[in-house]
Design a protein around this motif. Structure first.
Motif, PDB file in Angstrom:
ATOM      1  N   UNK A   1       0.835  -1.207   0.000  1.00 51.28           N
ATOM      2  CA  UNK A   1       0.000   0.000   0.000  1.00 51.28           C
ATOM      3  C   UNK A   1       0.867   1.254   0.000  1.00 51.28           C
ATOM      4  N   UNK A   2       1.890   1.266   0.819  1.00 54.16           N
ATOM      5  CA  UNK A   2       2.789   2.414   0.899  1.00 54.16           C
ATOM      6  C   UNK A   2       3.461   2.698  -0.436  1.00 54.16           C
ATOM      7  N   UNK A   3       3.879   1.648  -1.100  1.00 55.86           N
ATOM      8  CA  UNK A   3       4.696   1.834  -2.297  1.00 55.86           C
ATOM      9  C   UNK A   3       3.922   1.869  -3.612  1.00 55.86           C
ATOM     10  N   UNK A   4       2.690   1.331  -3.649  1.00 54.57           N
ATOM     11  CA  UNK A   4       1.985   1.272  -4.940  1.00 54.57           C
ATOM     12  C   UNK A   4       0.536   1.729  -4.887  1.00 54.57           C
ATOM     13  N   UNK A   5       0.072   2.229  -3.757  1.00 60.94           N
ATOM     14  CA  UNK A   5      -1.349   2.565  -3.622  1.00 60.94           C
ATOM     15  C   UNK A   5      -1.819   3.584  -4.651  1.00 60.94           C
ATOM     16  N   UNK A   6      -0.982   4.541  -4.984  1.00 65.08           N
ATOM     17  CA  UNK A   6      -1.390   5.599  -5.903  1.00 65.08           C
ATOM     18  C   UNK A   6      -0.935   5.353  -7.343  1.00 65.08           C
TER      19      UNK A   6
ATOM     20  N   UNK B   1       6.518   6.117 -16.490  1.00 67.55           N
ATOM     21  CA  UNK B   1       6.356   6.885 -15.245  1.00 67.55           C
ATOM     22  C   UNK B   1       5.921   5.981 -14.090  1.00 67.55           C
ATOM     23  N   UNK B   2       5.115   4.982 -14.388  1.00 62.95           N
ATOM     24  CA  UNK B   2       4.720   4.027 -13.340  1.00 62.95           C
ATOM     25  C   UNK B   2       5.925   3.249 -12.838  1.00 62.95           C
ATOM     26  N   UNK B   3       6.775   2.805 -13.753  1.00 63.76           N
ATOM     27  CA  UNK B   3       7.984   2.083 -13.355  1.00 63.76           C
ATOM     28  C   UNK B   3       8.899   2.990 -12.533  1.00 63.76           C
ATOM     29  N   UNK B   4       9.052   4.230 -12.971  1.00 63.43           N
ATOM     30  CA  UNK B   4       9.860   5.195 -12.197  1.00 63.43           C
ATOM     31  C   UNK B   4       9.272   5.393 -10.797  1.00 63.43           C
ATOM     32  N   UNK B   5       7.984   5.492 -10.740  1.00 66.19           N
ATOM     33  CA  UNK B   5       7.315   5.695  -9.449  1.00 66.19           C
ATOM     34  C   UNK B   5       7.574   4.515  -8.511  1.00 66.19           C
ATOM     35  N   UNK B   6       7.454   3.311  -9.036  1.00 72.07           N
ATOM     36  CA  UNK B   6       7.715   2.122  -8.222  1.00 72.07           C
ATOM     37  C   UNK B   6       9.135   2.173  -7.669  1.00 72.07           C
ATOM     38  N   UNK B   7      10.091   2.486  -8.522  1.00 73.23           N
ATOM     39  CA  UNK B   7      11.487   2.537  -8.082  1.00 73.23           C
ATOM     40  C   UNK B   7      11.718   3.685  -7.096  1.00 73.23           C
ATOM     41  N   UNK B   8      11.158   4.847  -7.397  1.00 74.59           N
ATOM     42  CA  UNK B   8      11.313   5.996  -6.488  1.00 74.59           C
ATOM     43  C   UNK B   8      10.751   5.700  -5.108  1.00 74.59           C
TER      44      UNK B   8
ATOM     45  N   UNK C   1      21.007   3.521 -11.929  1.00 78.04           N
ATOM     46  CA  UNK C   1      21.216   2.484 -12.951  1.00 78.04           C
ATOM     47  C   UNK C   1      19.900   2.058 -13.593  1.00 78.04           C
ATOM     48  N   UNK C   2      18.846   1.981 -12.811  1.00 79.71           N
ATOM     49  CA  UNK C   2      17.536   1.615 -13.350  1.00 79.71           C
ATOM     50  C   UNK C   2      17.013   2.706 -14.281  1.00 79.71           C
ATOM     51  N   UNK C   3      17.332   3.946 -13.981  1.00 77.07           N
ATOM     52  CA  UNK C   3      16.936   5.047 -14.871  1.00 77.07           C
ATOM     53  C   UNK C   3      17.645   4.892 -16.221  1.00 77.07           C
ATOM     54  N   UNK C   4      18.914   4.533 -16.189  1.00 75.42           N
ATOM     55  CA  UNK C   4      19.656   4.293 -17.439  1.00 75.42           C
ATOM     56  C   UNK C   4      19.063   3.108 -18.199  1.00 75.42           C
ATOM     57  N   UNK C   5      18.684   2.062 -17.466  1.00 72.79           N
ATOM     58  CA  UNK C   5      18.085   0.899 -18.093  1.00 72.79           C
ATOM     59  C   UNK C   5      16.760   1.276 -18.768  1.00 72.79           C
ATOM     60  N   UNK C   6      15.939   2.028 -18.054  1.00 69.86           N
ATOM     61  CA  UNK C   6      14.668   2.458 -18.646  1.00 69.86           C
ATOM     62  C   UNK C   6      14.892   3.295 -19.902  1.00 69.86           C
ATOM     63  N   UNK C   7      15.891   4.171 -19.842  1.00 65.72           N
ATOM     64  CA  UNK C   7      16.187   5.017 -21.005  1.00 65.72           C
ATOM     65  C   UNK C   7      16.580   4.147 -22.207  1.00 65.72           C
TER      66      UNK C   7
END
Length: 194
Positions: free
Chosen positions: A67-72, A81-88, A184-190
């Motif tokens: 709930x804390x990490x994915x509720x919104x 942006x959803x993937x970035x949000x999960x990682x953030x 590193x995940x940001x680079x992977x997403x890019x």
């Protein structure tokens, strides 16, 4: 909710941090009795066994963290942006439970001792993989993510990277590894973004 259901829920909520911090073997019924103020019979009135209580405590802990990490997540548009949000959220929002991430803790605790907990952890990881892979598939359909991307591979990479960084963060006592993995995940997403 009936009084009995409230008592059962209260036991789960008070036992969850104990199991999360100490593990299944390290958490005794005496510890749970002390935390809840109940006698052994009072606890076993609501749970068939310590294993049953531990399973419910894990489910509760996982729900709190999820709930804390994915509720919104549904309010965010776009798969990337959803993937970035999960990682953030994983990096910026530590588990509110004492002991840290219940998924990692229980996976380590139950890997060779408690089949019921191991099955629950495996289901939780499968669900997490499924949810991330679904976001990636949607991104491919929407033209945000390259069609050469493998949703299952990307999901495993994200999860393994985040959980591994979390372990290093706990060992090091700082968030450096989580921040490095986030970068590193940001680079992977890019690399996978069209």
């Amino acid at each position: 909710m009936t009084k009995g259901e409230e008592t059962r829920q209260r036991i789960v909520e008070l036992a969850a941090p104990l199991f999360n911090q100490r593990g299944y073997a390290g958490c005794s019924i005496a510890d749970i009795m002390e935390a809840t103020g109940l006698e052994k019979g009072g606890i076993y009135r609501y749970f068939e066994s310590k294993e049953d209580l531990a399973a419910e405590a894990f489910k509760f802990s996982l729900a709190v963290v999820r709930k804390l990490r994915t509720d919104d997540l549904d309010s965010i548009s776009g798969s990337v942006e959803k993937l970035r949000h999960i990682m953030d959220r994983f990096v910026s929002e530590p588990s509110p439970l004492k002991g840290g991430c219940p998924l990692m803790n229980t996976a380590i605790d139950a890997d060779d001792g408690n089949a019921a907990l191991r099955d629950l952890v495996q289901q939780a990881f499968t669900d997490w993989r499924r949810r991330i892979a679904a976001i990636v598939r949607q991104g491919i359909r929407d033209g945000e993510i390259s069609t050469s991307s493998d949703p299952a591979e990307l999901a495993d990479t994200i999860i393994a990277s985040l959980e591994g960084a979390l372990m290093l963060t706990r060992l090091d006592g700082n968030k450096r590894a989580l921040k490095h993995v986030r970068h590193s995940m940001e680079l992977l997403l890019a690399a996978f973004t069209t």
